[in-house]
Design a protein around this motif. Structure first.
Motif, PDB file in Angstrom:
ATOM      1  N   LYS A 156      42.547  42.036  37.135  1.00  0.00           N
ATOM      2  CA  LYS A 156      41.218  42.323  37.663  1.00  0.00           C
ATOM      3  C   LYS A 156      40.316  41.097  37.528  1.00  0.00           C
ATOM      4  O   LYS A 156      40.522  40.235  36.672  1.00  0.00           O
ATOM      5  CB  LYS A 156      40.588  43.520  36.938  1.00  0.00           C
ATOM      6  CG  LYS A 156      40.267  43.291  35.472  1.00  0.00           C
ATOM      7  CD  LYS A 156      39.599  44.523  34.867  1.00  0.00           C
ATOM      8  CE  LYS A 156      39.227  44.286  33.400  1.00  0.00           C
ATOM      9  NZ  LYS A 156      38.573  45.469  32.799  1.00  0.00           N
ATOM     10  N   ASN A 201      41.764  42.128  42.687  1.00  0.00           N
ATOM     11  CA  ASN A 201      42.101  43.140  41.684  1.00  0.00           C
ATOM     12  C   ASN A 201      43.463  43.749  42.038  1.00  0.00           C
ATOM     13  O   ASN A 201      43.570  44.945  42.340  1.00  0.00           O
ATOM     14  CB  ASN A 201      41.019  44.225  41.631  1.00  0.00           C
ATOM     15  CG  ASN A 201      39.664  43.678  41.243  1.00  0.00           C
ATOM     16  OD1 ASN A 201      39.393  43.425  40.072  1.00  0.00           O
ATOM     17  ND2 ASN A 201      38.797  43.466  42.237  1.00  0.00           N
ATOM     18  N   ASP A 240      36.441  50.449  35.979  1.00  0.00           N
ATOM     19  CA  ASP A 240      36.507  49.060  36.435  1.00  0.00           C
ATOM     20  C   ASP A 240      35.744  48.923  37.745  1.00  0.00           C
ATOM     21  O   ASP A 240      35.816  49.793  38.620  1.00  0.00           O
ATOM     22  CB  ASP A 240      37.963  48.634  36.648  1.00  0.00           C
ATOM     23  CG  ASP A 240      38.727  48.533  35.346  1.00  0.00           C
ATOM     24  OD1 ASP A 240      38.088  48.251  34.315  1.00  0.00           O
ATOM     25  OD2 ASP A 240      39.957  48.735  35.352  1.00  0.00           O
TER      26      ASP A 240
END
Length: 569
Positions: free
Chosen positions: A272, A309, A545
């Motif tokens: 990420k 990501n 996230d």
């Protein structure tokens, strides 16, 4: 009159006493400050500072500042005998390295051998020696060495087009640590049976390639291929844990040879916040993983196009020779097509930190260079699941059919963990004709409980959140109801997924804000199924996230339904 005089004298005396008291306190305060500064300075002193303050004539010879000692005496003697060492060592190194060079010979070459090999007139300098604590059966010594030599090394390179090129290896600069192991200790001079030597640490190794009477760039790719070959040859022939054994006394020293000690199972889950290296679009990341940087032992992931990501969810298995010193290295690259890939970041894991037989879930921060300690720039993170299984351990992750069935170590652990996933008591007859690859199949129950501290999305200072659950491999989706105008919503909804191959699948939970004509992405959390398979059921609060804030409370439960898939050998 006398009263006035007494009053004046009293005031003057009192003022003088106050001044003296204040000055005394200031002086004491300054002394305390100076003392504290002196103590702090001593605390920051290095070994070199101590040596400068206290010369060798002021302390006994047995007082030392470090476990690593200088070797001025050895360097002096080595310089004298170097011409003889050069002649003997040159032939030894040539005969040892040349077969390895041929093994890693680039495909564009038909032959790669030494035509000349001498170490030159400059002797290496040993800058330190240390004795390592080890078992009583041997002595382990490490020598730190620097060498900026003038060797005469010429490679006889023949291409498949019939072109022969003499390539000189010049301007060699080397700094490293060699390990010597004297083992076993015996009651006969010289008191040890054999010597093992290996390059324990390669701190610096620089060199240049030059075609004698020509330009090496005349053949595209030759310089890079030769450099990789030389590095691989050194890595495979002498770099720890590889070791060379020199028998001193007659005997069997096969126990000193390099042997695999276990396997490392790695699941590359995701990365990420990677750095974007492309001017148009986003980076196209892929990963390289290795323990020893050899071509056949390096694992490469698939390329995820236009994504900072990326999700890989790929399995790899590595051979481990020495878990106490080896590392797993991860490098993330941006694929540039026909051009050389660009490094986005790298990370490493010490295998000694892994508990044998236990799956470890780690997020590793990426850095530009593993040798540079002060790299504070954030370059993203990579997510791994790791399992180290030493050979010969009498526990659940050794499996009777491991030699017959082609499975990863992680699969073997999960299938023999005692939760009914699979029967470990397969017989030779059952696997004699076909390999039976056990597929971890079952029902995954996911309860979306609530979310906390979601970011504000609507103009009114609220959000209308809902959650979408997706099984990545099958692309099966379920979603919760919408909770209007709430940053701390509660759902308490349960969804069941039939998972056909749990070890290679993953759950993606995405939180969205509901609008009349569209939905707005808030954040997500990605979960492998390893933990729920091992534990059966667990509940946890996961950080979202891609969101400024927010957490998602989930409960997962696994009901196994093992099946077997037959495939031809």
């Amino acid at each position: 009159m006398s009263f006035v005089v007494g009053l004046v004298v009293g005031i003057v005396v009192g003022f003088a006493l106050i001044v003296v008291f204040v000055r005394s306190e200031n002086a004491r305060s300054k002394l305390r400050t100076d003392l504290a500064a002196t103590v702090a300075a001593f605390a920051r002193m290095t070994v070199e500072d101590s040596r400068q303050l206290l010369g060798p004539e002021y302390y006994p010879s047995w007082v030392v500042f470090s476990q690593r000692q200088k070797l001025n005496w050895l360097n002096s003697h080595l310089t004298k005998i170097w011409p003889y060492v050069n002649e003997a060592a040159s032939e030894l190194i040539k005969s040892s390295v040349e077969p390895t060079l041929e093994q890693y010979r680039p495909i564009i070459l038909s032959s790669l051998k030494f035509s000349k090999f001498t170490l030159g007139t400059v002797a290496p300098q040993f800058t330190g020696v240390s004795i390592l604590e080890s078992d009583s059966s041997g002595v382990t010594m490490e020598l730190e060495m620097n060498w900026d030599g003038n060797p005469n090394i010429v490679l006889d390179v023949k291409t498949r087009l019939g072109v022969s090129l003499p390539v000189q290896v010049k301007d060699i600069g080397f700094t490293g640590v060699f390990r010597l192991i004297f083992k076993p200790l015996v009651e006969e001079l010289p008191c040890f049976g054999a010597v093992c030597y290996s390059l324990r640490q390669k701190k610096k190794f620089d060199f240049k390639l030059k075609v004698i009477g020509g330009d090496i760039t005349s053949i595209p790719g030759l310089s890079g291929a030769l450099e990789d070959t030389i590095h691989n040859a050194i890595e495979d022939s002498i770099t720890w844990p590889v070791r060379k054994i020199v028998p001193i006394l007659p005997g069997d020293y096969s126990d000193l040879e390099l042997k695999p000690s276990g396997t490392l199972e790695v699941k590359l889950v995701q990365a990420k916040d990677l750095t974007n290296k492309d001017f148009i679009g986003k980076s196209d990341p892929y990963a390289e993983l290795y323990i020893r940087p050899l071509r056949e032992r390096t694992k490469t992931s698939k390329i995820i196009s236009n994504d900072l990501n990326p999700i890989w969810n790929e399995h790899y298995e590595f051979v481990v020779e020495d878990a106490s010193t080896q590392h797993l290295y991860v490098k993330i690259f941006d694929d540039e097509g026909l051009q050389a890939s660009e490094l986005l970041g790298c990370a490493q894991v010490q295998l000694s930190e892994l508990e044998p037989g236990k799956v470890k879930d780690v997020w590793l921060k990426l850095v530009k260079d593993l040798e540079v300690q002060r790299d504070n720039k954030y370059r993203g993170e990579v997510h791994l699941e790791l399992l180290y299984c030493p050979y010969g351990m009498e526990n659940s992750f050794t499996n009777p059919f491991a030699k017959k069935v082609e499975m990863t170590t992680l699969e073997r652990v999960l299938k023999s963990s005692g939760n009914g996933i699979a029967d470990a008591a397969l017989t030779e007859r059952e696997v004699s004709q076909k390999k039976r690859e056990v597929i971890v199949r079952g029902v995954l129950s996911v309860t979306v409980i609530s979310a906390e501290d979601l970011p504000v999305v609507d103009l009114m200072g609220k959000a209308d959140p809902f959650v979408v659950l997706t099984m990545k491999k099958s692309d099966t989706k379920n979603k919760t109801r919408v909770v209007n105008e709430n940053l701390n919503p509660e759902w308490n909804q349960t969804f069941d997924f039939v998972v056909e191959d749990a070890l290679h699948d993953m759950l993606i939970a995405e939180v969205y804000d509901h609008d009349t004509f569209r939905k707005e992405y808030i954040g997500r959390c990605i979960l492998t199924l390893t933990r729920v398979i091992l534990e059966g059921e667990y509940r946890e609060c996961f950080t979202l996230d891609g969101a400024k804030s927010g957490r998602l409370n989930l409960s997962l439960k696994w009901v196994p339904q093992p099946i077997y898939r037959d495939s031809q050998w």
